[in-house]
Scaffold this active site. Structure first.
Site, PDB file in Angstrom:
ATOM      1  N   VAL A 272      33.106 -27.822   9.511  1.00 15.80           N
ATOM      2  CA  VAL A 272      32.433 -26.987   8.740  1.00 15.80           C
ATOM      3  C   VAL A 272      32.449 -27.757   7.219  1.00 15.80           C
ATOM      4  O   VAL A 272      33.617 -28.387   6.778  1.00 15.80           O
ATOM      5  CB  VAL A 272      33.399 -25.781   8.478  1.00 15.80           C
ATOM      6  CG1 VAL A 272      32.850 -24.947   7.332  1.00 15.80           C
ATOM      7  CG2 VAL A 272      33.351 -25.024   9.579  1.00 15.80           C
TER       8      VAL A 272
ATOM      9  N   GLY B 115      24.375 -31.138   8.323  1.00 15.04           N
ATOM     10  CA  GLY B 115      25.483 -31.310   9.450  1.00 15.04           C
ATOM     11  C   GLY B 115      25.223 -32.392  10.251  1.00 15.04           C
ATOM     12  O   GLY B 115      26.044 -32.988  11.175  1.00 15.04           O
TER      13      GLY B 115
ATOM     14  N   TYR C 274      52.456 -26.912  -4.614  1.00 14.93           N
ATOM     15  CA  TYR C 274      52.870 -25.817  -3.838  1.00 14.93           C
ATOM     16  C   TYR C 274      53.596 -24.797  -4.480  1.00 14.93           C
ATOM     17  O   TYR C 274      53.598 -23.489  -4.251  1.00 14.93           O
ATOM     18  CB  TYR C 274      53.315 -26.285  -2.376  1.00 14.93           C
ATOM     19  CG  TYR C 274      52.230 -26.660  -1.530  1.00 14.93           C
ATOM     20  CD1 TYR C 274      51.562 -25.887  -0.565  1.00 14.93           C
ATOM     21  CD2 TYR C 274      51.955 -28.183  -1.363  1.00 14.93           C
ATOM     22  CE1 TYR C 274      50.527 -26.382   0.022  1.00 14.93           C
ATOM     23  CE2 TYR C 274      50.953 -28.643  -0.468  1.00 14.93           C
ATOM     24  CZ  TYR C 274      50.377 -27.764   0.305  1.00 14.93           C
ATOM     25  OH  TYR C 274      49.492 -28.182   1.021  1.00 14.93           O
TER      26      TYR C 274
ATOM     27  N   HIS D 231      43.298 -30.891   1.944  1.00 14.26           N
ATOM     28  CA  HIS D 231      44.252 -31.149   0.749  1.00 14.26           C
ATOM     29  C   HIS D 231      44.228 -32.605   0.272  1.00 14.26           C
ATOM     30  O   HIS D 231      44.342 -33.072  -0.763  1.00 14.26           O
ATOM     31  CB  HIS D 231      45.459 -30.527   0.951  1.00 14.26           C
ATOM     32  CG  HIS D 231      45.509 -29.023   0.962  1.00 14.26           C
ATOM     33  ND1 HIS D 231      46.492 -28.128   1.165  1.00 14.26           N
ATOM     34  CD2 HIS D 231      44.421 -28.346   0.578  1.00 14.26           C
ATOM     35  CE1 HIS D 231      46.233 -26.927   1.096  1.00 14.26           C
ATOM     36  NE2 HIS D 231      44.925 -27.069   0.637  1.00 14.26           N
TER      37      HIS D 231
ATOM     38  N   GLU E 270      50.398 -33.729   5.093  1.00 13.87           N
ATOM     39  CA  GLU E 270      49.629 -34.468   4.111  1.00 13.87           C
ATOM     40  C   GLU E 270      50.400 -35.977   3.485  1.00 13.87           C
ATOM     41  O   GLU E 270      49.701 -37.105   3.317  1.00 13.87           O
ATOM     42  CB  GLU E 270      49.560 -33.574   2.905  1.00 13.87           C
ATOM     43  CG  GLU E 270      48.545 -32.644   3.074  1.00 13.87           C
ATOM     44  CD  GLU E 270      49.101 -31.284   2.125  1.00 13.87           C
ATOM     45  OE1 GLU E 270      48.305 -30.113   2.433  1.00 13.87           O
ATOM     46  OE2 GLU E 270      49.530 -31.285   1.219  1.00 13.87           O
TER      47      GLU E 270
ATOM     48  N   ARG F  79      33.819 -33.299  -4.422  1.00 13.37           N
ATOM     49  CA  ARG F  79      33.278 -32.489  -3.110  1.00 13.37           C
ATOM     50  C   ARG F  79      33.298 -33.697  -1.946  1.00 13.37           C
ATOM     51  O   ARG F  79      33.654 -34.845  -2.230  1.00 13.37           O
ATOM     52  CB  ARG F  79      31.610 -32.242  -3.335  1.00 13.37           C
ATOM     53  CG  ARG F  79      31.156 -31.555  -4.443  1.00 13.37           C
ATOM     54  CD  ARG F  79      31.579 -30.224  -4.179  1.00 13.37           C
ATOM     55  NE  ARG F  79      31.174 -29.097  -5.158  1.00 13.37           N
ATOM     56  CZ  ARG F  79      31.923 -28.811  -6.237  1.00 13.37           C
ATOM     57  NH1 ARG F  79      32.849 -29.408  -6.750  1.00 13.37           N
ATOM     58  NH2 ARG F  79      31.252 -28.006  -7.140  1.00 13.37           N
ATOM     59  N   GLN F  80      33.217 -32.973  -0.986  1.00 13.23           N
ATOM     60  CA  GLN F  80      33.560 -33.933   0.134  1.00 13.23           C
ATOM     61  C   GLN F  80      32.272 -34.180   0.978  1.00 13.23           C
ATOM     62  O   GLN F  80      31.322 -33.678   1.284  1.00 13.23           O
ATOM     63  CB  GLN F  80      34.402 -33.294   1.129  1.00 13.23           C
ATOM     64  CG  GLN F  80      35.704 -33.246   1.089  1.00 13.23           C
ATOM     65  CD  GLN F  80      36.087 -32.221  -0.135  1.00 13.23           C
ATOM     66  OE1 GLN F  80      35.643 -31.105  -0.091  1.00 13.23           O
ATOM     67  NE2 GLN F  80      36.952 -32.504  -0.954  1.00 13.23           N
TER      68      GLN F  80
END
Length: 398
Positions: free
Chosen positions: A388, A278, A98, A88, A140, A206-207
């Site tokens: 992941v 990965g 939220y 997040h 966060e 994207r990460q």
């Protein structure tokens, strides 16, 4: 801690909510995006939405959190919370969002379960939601504070200083802050978010794991181009854009580094196991171990389709050779070379020293298989860590 009254109500209604959670999350996202299309356009991963992966992750995390509160009310599932909070924070999620999620999630619960949602049931699940939301918000906001940025203001312009083709589908982008300031510190294994503007005006995020040791003055990400649903996953909107359009001299909007799977400072033996792309966080860890002169045994394992598909294969070997007590073993489904394994990664002939701390990254079936093999070899479950790429369906279902 969940109140005693709510604990009894949640325990009694958890089977019904759990059975309907998939339908609830489906309806929730439909309501949320109808009211706030900008969230789907500029925050949520459209590929994961289309594939249903985000819905599964949300459903699983809510059910897992509620189950934990009922089964062990004096503790929190901090591993799950920190994993979600880091993701997040890398997206710039804020406390105010939220409340928006709460509005449409509870509308979906009420519509799905109907008369079963009495005022008492609604109040109990409201308590569950805000316990989870407030815990995430607190983590966060601490993460934002660590990087000295305002909550949600995660983006910074970076210049692409170089691009290297690693394989037919993988490219490494070398980055430096466009303002000339020093890049923020990161830990080996962390990732950054990259935001790009696509042809339809959407700003998708994207990460990507940072490759290389943390001490470098520049940063690099290795991006695998995803070939869409035909490859068994979401389409590669951002990876496709980066491969097709981004070259040296271009700028990218990049977040501060985040991610809770990081190399622990330890003198213990280390095992790094990866498959496909990965390898990127594992290589950052390996680079750090090499730079720091790690003296204990290091076991480097990687599985891929073929040597030609193995991104950063040369780095894998070179960094391993820099360590005093390290070995690298690779497995390939096709075109395995002499000395490499054929097929899937198999630990049968791999010595695993006592006290090994293991780090895994790759597709879920790969990580489940490696974890089971490590446990059979005596590695403690607490010493097996994983990353992941995308929604964490393993953690949510654990």
């Amino acid at each position: 801690m969940l109140s005693e009254t709510s604990t009894a109500t949640v325990r009694a209604t958890l089977p019904a909510v759990g059975a309907a959670i998939g339908e609830i999350t489906e309806l929730f996202y439909a309501k949320l995006f109808a009211a706030h299309p900008e969230l789907l356009r500029d925050l949520f991963n459209r590929g994961n939405q289309n594939a249903g992966l985000q819905k599964q992750a949300l459903a699983g995390s809510i059910a897992a959190f509620a189950t934990h509160l009922v089964a062990d009310p004096d503790t929190r599932p901090d591993v799950m919370l920190h994993r979600i909070a880091h993701k997040h924070a890398s997206l710039g999620v804020t406390r105010e969002q939220y409340a928006v999620v709460h509005r449409y999630l509870f509308a979906a619960i009420a519509e799905t379960l109907g008369e079963a949602v009495t005022p008492e049931v609604a109040a109990a699940w409201d308590e569950v939601y805000w316990l989870m939301a407030n815990a995430l918000t607190a983590i966060e906001e601490r993460l934002y504070e660590q990087h000295r940025i305002a909550a949600g203001n995660v983006w910074r312009e970076w210049t692409v200083t170089g691009r290297v083709a690693e394989t037919a589908d993988c490219a490494t982008f070398h980055l430096t802050p466009a303002d000339g300031a020093a890049p923020p510190a990161h830990l080996p294994g962390q990732y950054v978010s990259v935001q790009v503007e696509l042809a339809d005006g959407a700003r998708q995020i994207r990460q990507y794991s940072l490759v290389g040791a943390p001490g470098s003055d520049t940063r690099a990400i290795t991006v695998k181009r995803v070939h869409g649903p035909a490859a068994g996953g979401p389409d590669g909107e951002v990876s496709g854009h980066l491969h097709a359009h981004v070259r040296a001299g271009d700028t990218l909007r990049v977040s501060a580094p985040y991610g809770d799977l990081t190399l622990r400072d330890t003198t213990a033996p280390v095992l790094l196991a990866s498959a496909g792309i990965g390898c990127t966080p594992m290589l950052a860890m390996l680079a750090h171990l090499a730079d720091s002169g790690h003296g204990a045994p290091v076991t480097v394992l990687h599985a891929d389709r073929s040597p030609a598909d193995h991104a950063l294969r040369g780095d894998h070997r070179a960094l391993t050779h820099k360590l005093a007590d390290a070995s690298a073993r690779f497995w390939y489904e096709e075109d395995a070379e002499p000395g490499d394994g054929e097929g899937l990664l198999d630990l049968a002939a791999v010595p695993v020293p006592a006290g090994t701390v293991a780090y895994l990254c790759g597709p879920l079936p790969f990580m489940r298989s490696v974890r089971a093999q490590l446990l059979a070899k005596g590695v403690r479950a607490a010493d097996i860590h994983y990353e992941v790429f995308g929604p964490d369906l393993w953690l949510a279902s654990a």
